[in-house]
Design a protein around this motif. Structure first.
Motif, PDB file in Angstrom:
ATOM      1  N   LYS A 127       0.824  -1.224   0.000  1.00  0.00           N
ATOM      2  CA  LYS A 127       0.000   0.000   0.000  1.00  0.00           C
ATOM      3  C   LYS A 127       0.853   1.267   0.000  1.00  0.00           C
ATOM      4  O   LYS A 127       0.511   2.267  -0.623  1.00  0.00           O
ATOM      5  CB  LYS A 127      -0.925   0.011   1.232  1.00  0.00           C
ATOM      6  CG  LYS A 127      -2.255  -0.664   0.999  1.00  0.00           C
ATOM      7  CD  LYS A 127      -2.965  -0.943   2.291  1.00  0.00           C
ATOM      8  CE  LYS A 127      -3.701   0.254   2.871  1.00  0.00           C
ATOM      9  NZ  LYS A 127      -4.506  -0.155   4.051  1.00  0.00           N
ATOM     10  N   GLN A 128       1.977   1.204   0.703  1.00  0.00           N
ATOM     11  CA  GLN A 128       2.875   2.375   0.755  1.00  0.00           C
ATOM     12  C   GLN A 128       3.400   2.735  -0.629  1.00  0.00           C
ATOM     13  O   GLN A 128       3.804   3.868  -0.872  1.00  0.00           O
ATOM     14  CB  GLN A 128       4.079   2.079   1.663  1.00  0.00           C
ATOM     15  CG  GLN A 128       3.733   2.073   3.136  1.00  0.00           C
ATOM     16  CD  GLN A 128       4.901   1.546   3.977  1.00  0.00           C
ATOM     17  OE1 GLN A 128       6.016   1.414   3.490  1.00  0.00           O
ATOM     18  NE2 GLN A 128       4.628   1.230   5.227  1.00  0.00           N
ATOM     19  N   LEU A 129       3.427   1.762  -1.521  1.00  0.00           N
ATOM     20  CA  LEU A 129       3.966   1.994  -2.873  1.00  0.00           C
ATOM     21  C   LEU A 129       2.878   2.503  -3.826  1.00  0.00           C
ATOM     22  O   LEU A 129       3.158   2.761  -4.989  1.00  0.00           O
ATOM     23  CB  LEU A 129       4.566   0.690  -3.424  1.00  0.00           C
ATOM     24  CG  LEU A 129       5.670   0.067  -2.559  1.00  0.00           C
ATOM     25  CD1 LEU A 129       5.986  -1.346  -3.037  1.00  0.00           C
ATOM     26  CD2 LEU A 129       6.927   0.928  -2.595  1.00  0.00           C
ATOM     27  N   ASP A 130       1.656   2.606  -3.328  1.00  0.00           N
ATOM     28  CA  ASP A 130       0.518   3.097  -4.109  1.00  0.00           C
ATOM     29  C   ASP A 130       0.439   2.417  -5.487  1.00  0.00           C
ATOM     30  O   ASP A 130       0.500   3.084  -6.523  1.00  0.00           O
ATOM     31  CB  ASP A 130       0.638   4.625  -4.268  1.00  0.00           C
ATOM     32  CG  ASP A 130      -0.664   5.222  -4.736  1.00  0.00           C
ATOM     33  OD1 ASP A 130      -1.715   4.570  -4.567  1.00  0.00           O
ATOM     34  OD2 ASP A 130      -0.632   6.326  -5.318  1.00  0.00           O
ATOM     35  N   PRO A 131       0.322   1.101  -5.501  1.00  0.00           N
ATOM     36  CA  PRO A 131       0.408   0.375  -6.773  1.00  0.00           C
ATOM     37  C   PRO A 131      -0.893   0.378  -7.570  1.00  0.00           C
ATOM     38  O   PRO A 131      -1.968   0.623  -7.010  1.00  0.00           O
ATOM     39  CB  PRO A 131       0.682  -1.059  -6.298  1.00  0.00           C
ATOM     40  CG  PRO A 131      -0.104  -1.150  -5.022  1.00  0.00           C
ATOM     41  CD  PRO A 131       0.018   0.207  -4.371  1.00  0.00           C
ATOM     42  N   LEU A 132      -0.777   0.092  -8.860  1.00  0.00           N
ATOM     43  CA  LEU A 132      -1.931  -0.392  -9.613  1.00  0.00           C
ATOM     44  C   LEU A 132      -1.929  -1.887  -9.367  1.00  0.00           C
ATOM     45  O   LEU A 132      -0.954  -2.571  -9.687  1.00  0.00           O
ATOM     46  CB  LEU A 132      -1.768  -0.138 -11.114  1.00  0.00           C
ATOM     47  CG  LEU A 132      -1.976   1.273 -11.624  1.00  0.00           C
ATOM     48  CD1 LEU A 132      -1.907   1.279 -13.150  1.00  0.00           C
ATOM     49  CD2 LEU A 132      -3.320   1.828 -11.171  1.00  0.00           C
ATOM     50  N   CYS A 133      -3.003  -2.395  -8.786  1.00  0.00           N
ATOM     51  CA  CYS A 133      -2.994  -3.804  -8.377  1.00  0.00           C
ATOM     52  C   CYS A 133      -4.347  -4.441  -8.648  1.00  0.00           C
ATOM     53  O   CYS A 133      -5.383  -3.841  -8.342  1.00  0.00           O
ATOM     54  CB  CYS A 133      -2.660  -3.892  -6.882  1.00  0.00           C
ATOM     55  SG  CYS A 133      -2.525  -5.558  -6.224  1.00  0.00           S
ATOM     56  N   VAL A 134      -4.334  -5.624  -9.233  1.00  0.00           N
ATOM     57  CA  VAL A 134      -5.567  -6.384  -9.429  1.00  0.00           C
ATOM     58  C   VAL A 134      -5.642  -7.507  -8.393  1.00  0.00           C
ATOM     59  O   VAL A 134      -4.643  -7.829  -7.745  1.00  0.00           O
ATOM     60  CB  VAL A 134      -5.651  -6.991 -10.856  1.00  0.00           C
ATOM     61  CG1 VAL A 134      -5.779  -5.900 -11.903  1.00  0.00           C
ATOM     62  CG2 VAL A 134      -4.465  -7.911 -11.143  1.00  0.00           C
ATOM     63  N   SER A 135      -6.813  -8.087  -8.258  1.00  0.00           N
ATOM     64  CA  SER A 135      -6.975  -9.178  -7.297  1.00  0.00           C
ATOM     65  C   SER A 135      -6.671 -10.515  -7.960  1.00  0.00           C
ATOM     66  O   SER A 135      -6.979 -10.735  -9.129  1.00  0.00           O
ATOM     67  CB  SER A 135      -8.395  -9.187  -6.733  1.00  0.00           C
ATOM     68  OG  SER A 135      -9.325  -9.256  -7.778  1.00  0.00           O
ATOM     69  N   GLY A 136      -6.076 -11.411  -7.176  1.00  0.00           N
ATOM     70  CA  GLY A 136      -5.893 -12.795  -7.601  1.00  0.00           C
ATOM     71  C   GLY A 136      -6.888 -13.686  -6.889  1.00  0.00           C
ATOM     72  O   GLY A 136      -7.604 -13.233  -5.996  1.00  0.00           O
ATOM     73  N   ASN A 137      -6.910 -14.950  -7.266  1.00  0.00           N
ATOM     74  CA  ASN A 137      -7.876 -15.873  -6.662  1.00  0.00           C
ATOM     75  C   ASN A 137      -7.669 -16.003  -5.152  1.00  0.00           C
ATOM     76  O   ASN A 137      -8.637 -16.112  -4.394  1.00  0.00           O
ATOM     77  CB  ASN A 137      -7.835 -17.241  -7.350  1.00  0.00           C
ATOM     78  CG  ASN A 137      -6.462 -17.855  -7.450  1.00  0.00           C
ATOM     79  OD1 ASN A 137      -5.478 -17.135  -7.700  1.00  0.00           O
ATOM     80  ND2 ASN A 137      -6.356 -19.150  -7.281  1.00  0.00           N
ATOM     81  N   HIS A 138      -6.411 -15.949  -4.693  1.00  0.00           N
ATOM     82  CA  HIS A 138      -6.168 -16.045  -3.247  1.00  0.00           C
ATOM     83  C   HIS A 138      -6.644 -14.794  -2.498  1.00  0.00           C
ATOM     84  O   HIS A 138      -7.108 -14.895  -1.365  1.00  0.00           O
ATOM     85  CB  HIS A 138      -4.682 -16.292  -2.968  1.00  0.00           C
ATOM     86  CG  HIS A 138      -4.259 -17.689  -3.288  1.00  0.00           C
ATOM     87  ND1 HIS A 138      -4.071 -18.659  -2.325  1.00  0.00           N
ATOM     88  CD2 HIS A 138      -4.014 -18.293  -4.479  1.00  0.00           C
ATOM     89  CE1 HIS A 138      -3.722 -19.788  -2.917  1.00  0.00           C
ATOM     90  NE2 HIS A 138      -3.671 -19.599  -4.221  1.00  0.00           N
ATOM     91  N   ASP A 139      -6.499 -13.630  -3.140  1.00  0.00           N
ATOM     92  CA  ASP A 139      -6.984 -12.385  -2.521  1.00  0.00           C
ATOM     93  C   ASP A 139      -8.512 -12.427  -2.392  1.00  0.00           C
ATOM     94  O   ASP A 139      -9.066 -12.048  -1.351  1.00  0.00           O
ATOM     95  CB  ASP A 139      -6.588 -11.177  -3.371  1.00  0.00           C
ATOM     96  CG  ASP A 139      -5.088 -11.101  -3.608  1.00  0.00           C
ATOM     97  OD1 ASP A 139      -4.331 -11.373  -2.657  1.00  0.00           O
ATOM     98  OD2 ASP A 139      -4.677 -10.783  -4.743  1.00  0.00           O
ATOM     99  N   LEU A 140      -9.163 -12.880  -3.456  1.00  0.00           N
ATOM    100  CA  LEU A 140     -10.631 -12.947  -3.455  1.00  0.00           C
ATOM    101  C   LEU A 140     -11.135 -13.948  -2.420  1.00  0.00           C
ATOM    102  O   LEU A 140     -12.107 -13.689  -1.706  1.00  0.00           O
ATOM    103  CB  LEU A 140     -11.137 -13.340  -4.848  1.00  0.00           C
ATOM    104  CG  LEU A 140     -10.901 -12.305  -5.955  1.00  0.00           C
ATOM    105  CD1 LEU A 140     -11.125 -12.915  -7.331  1.00  0.00           C
ATOM    106  CD2 LEU A 140     -11.817 -11.096  -5.760  1.00  0.00           C
ATOM    107  N   ALA A 141     -10.444 -15.082  -2.316  1.00  0.00           N
ATOM    108  CA  ALA A 141     -10.871 -16.108  -1.358  1.00  0.00           C
ATOM    109  C   ALA A 141     -10.668 -15.631   0.080  1.00  0.00           C
ATOM    110  O   ALA A 141     -11.485 -15.920   0.958  1.00  0.00           O
ATOM    111  CB  ALA A 141     -10.093 -17.401  -1.601  1.00  0.00           C
ATOM    112  N   ALA A 142      -9.588 -14.881   0.319  1.00  0.00           N
ATOM    113  CA  ALA A 142      -9.286 -14.429   1.689  1.00  0.00           C
ATOM    114  C   ALA A 142     -10.355 -13.487   2.231  1.00  0.00           C
ATOM    115  O   ALA A 142     -10.522 -13.372   3.445  1.00  0.00           O
ATOM    116  CB  ALA A 142      -7.922 -13.746   1.725  1.00  0.00           C
ATOM    117  N   VAL A 143     -11.075 -12.812   1.339  1.00  0.00           N
ATOM    118  CA  VAL A 143     -12.140 -11.904   1.796  1.00  0.00           C
ATOM    119  C   VAL A 143     -13.528 -12.455   1.455  1.00  0.00           C
ATOM    120  O   VAL A 143     -14.524 -11.725   1.485  1.00  0.00           O
ATOM    121  CB  VAL A 143     -11.970 -10.478   1.204  1.00  0.00           C
ATOM    122  CG1 VAL A 143     -10.751  -9.803   1.814  1.00  0.00           C
ATOM    123  CG2 VAL A 143     -11.879 -10.493  -0.324  1.00  0.00           C
ATOM    124  N   GLY A 144     -13.587 -13.742   1.138  1.00  0.00           N
ATOM    125  CA  GLY A 144     -14.871 -14.401   0.937  1.00  0.00           C
ATOM    126  C   GLY A 144     -15.583 -14.058  -0.357  1.00  0.00           C
ATOM    127  O   GLY A 144     -16.779 -14.312  -0.501  1.00  0.00           O
TER     128      GLY A 144
END
Ligand code: ZN
Length: 243
Positions: free
Chosen positions: A53-70
């Motif tokens: 977050k400190q790097l202020d990225p352009l970032c998309v979600s992966g399957n693990h990110d989506l699963a971690a937040v249900g």
């Protein structure tokens, strides 16, 4: 302008820190583009989100990110991945969760489409073979596409409805020309090409090229944290073998 291109950090703080430091040896970077799977598998989901977050990225979600937040069901995960994902969910703060929930699945920026898996199925599809890449060029609206998900650094070049495939090693340079390309910088936090070093790339928009780099990190530190967290043994041992 130089862009740091990273994917599949997978809660591996030591690997992410090594990449950020190592990139300074090649002129540093102004922006960060991240192809998702910030969390999952590794022992430091919160710290990795905070640093990213400190790097202020352009970032998309992966399957693990989506699963971690249900947002997706872990029924399709293998048992080690599912176990690690349940553990990851329990580690996230409200701010971490909010960050992951806000990630889009597709970002289009200049000549690039940024996705985790593929343009056709952004969160899920693995582009591991040239026939899959060839199919996916039909869904691509930009000249270049950046993907992660396989944890293998490689490039697919469109040619007359087919795709040529090339593996990227440390120090390899890819010249960006007229041909359409699908580019994978490899995995930061869990490489799977039998090279255990963290993998990443740097895109230089002035020189129109992308370099792939590898950097060693202290794998034993990450493994110790995983042991203490009680994460699955296979996920711990695979970091040392790069599979
Ligand atoms: Zn991944």
């Amino acid at each position: 302008m130089k862009y740091l291109i990273i994917a599949d950090i997978h809660s591996n703080l030591e690997a992410l820190q090594a990449v950020l430091e190592d990139a300074q040896n090649y002129g540093g970077f102004g922006n960060v583009w991240c192809m998702g799977d910030v969390v999952g598998y590794g022992p430091d989901p919160s710290a990795c989100i905070k640093l990213l977050k400190q790097l202020d990225p352009l970032c998309v979600s992966g399957n693990h990110d989506l699963a971690a937040v249900g947002k997706i069901d872990i029924a399709d995960f293998n048992s080690d991945a599912a176990r690690a994902n349940r553990w990851t969910s329990g580690q996230l703060s409200d701010e971490d969760r909010e960050f992951l929930l806000m990630l889009p699945e597709v970002i289009v920026e200049d000549d690039f489409t940024i996705v985790h898996g593929s343009p056709r199925m952004p969160a899920w599809e693995y582009i591991a073979y040239s026939f899959t890449a060839a199919d996916n060029f039909k869904y691509l609206t930009t000249r270049y596409c950046l993907v992660g998900h396989t944890h293998v650094p490689c490039v697919f070049e469109e040619e007359e409805g087919m795709a040529n495939e090339g593996y990227m090693s440390h120090g390899d340079m890819l010249a960006l020309g007229d041909k359409r390309l699908i580019i994978n910088p490899g995995g930061v936090g869990q490489p799977r090409d039998r090279d255990q070093r963290a993998s990443y790339a740097i895109y230089d928009s002035d020189e129109h090229n992308i370099f792939n780099y590898r950097v060693p990190y202290d794998i034993a530190v990450t493994q110790d944290k995983m042991e203490q967290a009680g994460l699955p043994q296979f996920l711990i041992s695979r970091l040392a073998s790069g599979i």
